[in-house]
Design an enzyme around this catalytic site. Structure first.
Site, PDB file in Angstrom:
ATOM      1  N   ASP A   1       0.840  -1.207   0.000  1.00  0.00           N
ATOM      2  CA  ASP A   1       0.000   0.000   0.000  1.00  0.00           C
ATOM      3  C   ASP A   1       0.873   1.254   0.000  1.00  0.00           C
ATOM      4  O   ASP A   1       2.004   1.235   0.483  1.00  0.00           O
ATOM      5  CB  ASP A   1      -0.890  -0.025   1.251  1.00  0.00           C
ATOM      6  CG  ASP A   1      -2.009   1.008   1.178  1.00  0.00           C
ATOM      7  OD1 ASP A   1      -2.289   1.503   0.060  1.00  0.00           O
ATOM      8  OD2 ASP A   1      -2.588   1.331   2.220  1.00  0.00           O
TER       9      ASP A   1
ATOM     10  N   HIS B   1       3.267   3.277  -8.726  1.00  0.00           N
ATOM     11  CA  HIS B   1       3.068   1.858  -9.052  1.00  0.00           C
ATOM     12  C   HIS B   1       4.315   1.298  -9.739  1.00  0.00           C
ATOM     13  O   HIS B   1       4.740   0.177  -9.484  1.00  0.00           O
ATOM     14  CB  HIS B   1       1.853   1.685  -9.966  1.00  0.00           C
ATOM     15  CG  HIS B   1       0.550   2.095  -9.326  1.00  0.00           C
ATOM     16  ND1 HIS B   1       0.210   1.726  -8.052  1.00  0.00           N
ATOM     17  CD2 HIS B   1      -0.492   2.839  -9.794  1.00  0.00           C
ATOM     18  CE1 HIS B   1      -0.988   2.230  -7.748  1.00  0.00           C
ATOM     19  NE2 HIS B   1      -1.434   2.911  -8.789  1.00  0.00           N
TER      20      HIS B   1
ATOM     21  N   LEU C   1      11.023 -20.608  -4.281  1.00  0.00           N
ATOM     22  CA  LEU C   1       9.908 -19.802  -3.782  1.00  0.00           C
ATOM     23  C   LEU C   1       8.668 -19.936  -4.685  1.00  0.00           C
ATOM     24  O   LEU C   1       8.786 -19.921  -5.914  1.00  0.00           O
ATOM     25  CB  LEU C   1      10.353 -18.322  -3.778  1.00  0.00           C
ATOM     26  CG  LEU C   1       9.288 -17.291  -3.442  1.00  0.00           C
ATOM     27  CD1 LEU C   1       8.938 -17.321  -1.961  1.00  0.00           C
ATOM     28  CD2 LEU C   1       9.754 -15.885  -3.831  1.00  0.00           C
TER      29      LEU C   1
HETATM   30  C1  FPP Z   1      -1.569   0.214  -3.510  1.00  0.00           C
HETATM   31  O1  FPP Z   1      -1.147   1.565  -3.531  1.00  0.00           O
HETATM   32  C2  FPP Z   1      -1.049  -0.550  -4.639  1.00  0.00           C
HETATM   33  C3  FPP Z   1      -1.797  -1.123  -5.649  1.00  0.00           C
HETATM   34  C4  FPP Z   1      -3.264  -1.036  -5.699  1.00  0.00           C
HETATM   35  C5  FPP Z   1      -1.203  -1.846  -6.775  1.00  0.00           C
HETATM   36  C6  FPP Z   1       0.066  -2.611  -6.507  1.00  0.00           C
HETATM   37  C7  FPP Z   1       0.710  -2.871  -7.815  1.00  0.00           C
HETATM   38  C8  FPP Z   1       2.042  -2.877  -8.060  1.00  0.00           C
HETATM   39  C9  FPP Z   1       3.075  -2.692  -7.018  1.00  0.00           C
HETATM   40  C10 FPP Z   1       2.537  -3.031  -9.444  1.00  0.00           C
HETATM   41  C11 FPP Z   1       2.305  -4.329 -10.148  1.00  0.00           C
HETATM   42  C12 FPP Z   1       2.490  -5.558  -9.355  1.00  0.00           C
HETATM   43  C13 FPP Z   1       3.239  -6.648  -9.668  1.00  0.00           C
HETATM   44  C14 FPP Z   1       3.038  -7.870  -8.866  1.00  0.00           C
HETATM   45  C15 FPP Z   1       4.258  -6.686 -10.725  1.00  0.00           C
HETATM   46  P1  FPP Z   1      -2.269   2.694  -3.637  1.00  0.00           P
HETATM   47  O2  FPP Z   1      -2.426   3.046  -5.073  1.00  0.00           O
HETATM   48  O3  FPP Z   1      -3.517   2.233  -2.967  1.00  0.00           O
HETATM   49  O4  FPP Z   1      -1.603   3.865  -2.838  1.00  0.00           O
HETATM   50  P2  FPP Z   1      -2.352   5.003  -1.989  1.00  0.00           P
HETATM   51  O5  FPP Z   1      -3.108   4.309  -0.901  1.00  0.00           O
HETATM   52  O6  FPP Z   1      -1.220   5.827  -1.476  1.00  0.00           O
HETATM   53  O7  FPP Z   1      -3.236   5.744  -2.932  1.00  0.00           O
END
Ligand code: FPP
Length: 264
Positions: free
Chosen positions: A20, A37, A131
């Site tokens: 997050d 991201h 893993l």
């Molecule tokens: C949460 O941050 C994150 C996500 C919803 C997406 C996670 C995706 C990645 C790290 C990239 C792709 C993944 C892989 C496995 C290659 P948020 O957007 O909710 O952040 P915020 O709460 O600060 O708005």
């Protein structure tokens, strides 16, 4: 550091992570959310590599929740493109590092190119013995439980399931995590104290570690700190401290008991 962690205690067999804070990381730097991201993918790469080296058996990443479909269309589309690119770029390296890729979630809801890439990558890495990396995609704990109940009822109607066979183990076997053991350690970044509809059943006895770091800033040193913290916890599984302490001298009776709680 890895050697030290192996010496100081047990390495969790299964780590689950709620990644997050990508958006907030980007906002702090006046960058678009997608930049967060994108940097988050680097954290995924480093965490996967460190877990593999440490001998963690399963790593489950909450990469896209059922609720994430409600985000602006453009962000969803960019996230899917980023995921596709990461899979295309990283699978060879995963394969070389003996990582086995799996997914949980409603994969049929993903764009068809992502589905095809996942199928190909899962097939390619299926015999790897290091893993197991599980990507939770279009996943939520309630979706998982609802799907399990539907399938269970179908089997019961088809007389494949006598009522007296319905046990915790049976319910667990209907979940998308099937024969994967429950997480020992749940890590959540960005300082939020929530489960956010992740592995609701499976997290029953997991130790929870919350760090204020945003996911793009989470690298292997943070992982090591989480594992170190985990090693200092006493996992009691509803029992009392003395039972846990006397186990060492009693040939692992408790370990068998714990296994019956946390799965295979
Ligand atoms: C949460 O941050 C994150 C996500 C919803 C997406 C996670 C995706 C990645 C790290 C990239 C792709 C993944 C892989 C496995 C290659 P948020 O957007 O909710 O952040 P915020 O709460 O600060 O708005």
């Amino acid at each position: 550091m890895q050697e030290k962690l192996r010496r100081t205690g047990e390495i969790p067999r299964h780590i689950a992570i709620i990644m997050d804070g990508n958006g907030r990381w980007a906002k702090q730097r006046s960058m678009p959310r997608i930049a967060g991201h994108s940097e988050g993918v680097e954290s995924v790469r480093d965490t996967v590599e460190a877990c593999g080296q440490l001998g963690v058996e399963y790593l489950t990443l909450y990469a896209f929740s059922t609720e994430n479909w409600k985000r602006p269309k453009e962000e969803v589309s960019l996230l899917m493109r980023l995921l596709l690119k990461a899979l295309k770029d990283e699978t060879d390296r995963l394969h070389t590092n003996n990582v086995r890729l799996q997914t949980i979630g409603e994969i049929s809801a993903l764009p068809v190119e992502v589905q095809n890439e996942l199928l190909e990558d899962i097939q390619k890495t299926k015999d790897n013995t290091g893993l197991t990396l599980i990507l939770a995609l279009s996943y939520s704990g309630r979706w998982d439980l609802t799907r399990a109940i539907k399938r269970l009822v179908e089997d019961a109607k088809a007389n494949k399931l006598p009522e007296d066979q319905i046990s915790e183990q049976l319910v667990a076997s209907y979940l998308s995590t099937g024969d994967i053991p429950d997480p020992d350690l749940l890590i959540r970044t960005s300082g939020e104290f929530r489960i956010s509809n992740f592995l609701l059943w499976q997290l029953a006895y997991s130790e929870i570690y919350i760090t204020p770091k945003f996911w793009p800033a989470f690298r292997r040193d943070e992982l090591y700190a989480a594992i170190r913290d985990y090693q200092q916890r006493e996992r009691r599984f509803g029992m009392v401290s003395e039972q846990i302490k006397s186990n060492g001298s009693k040939g692992g009776t408790l370990n068998r008991l714990i296994k019956s709680v946390t799965g295979p």
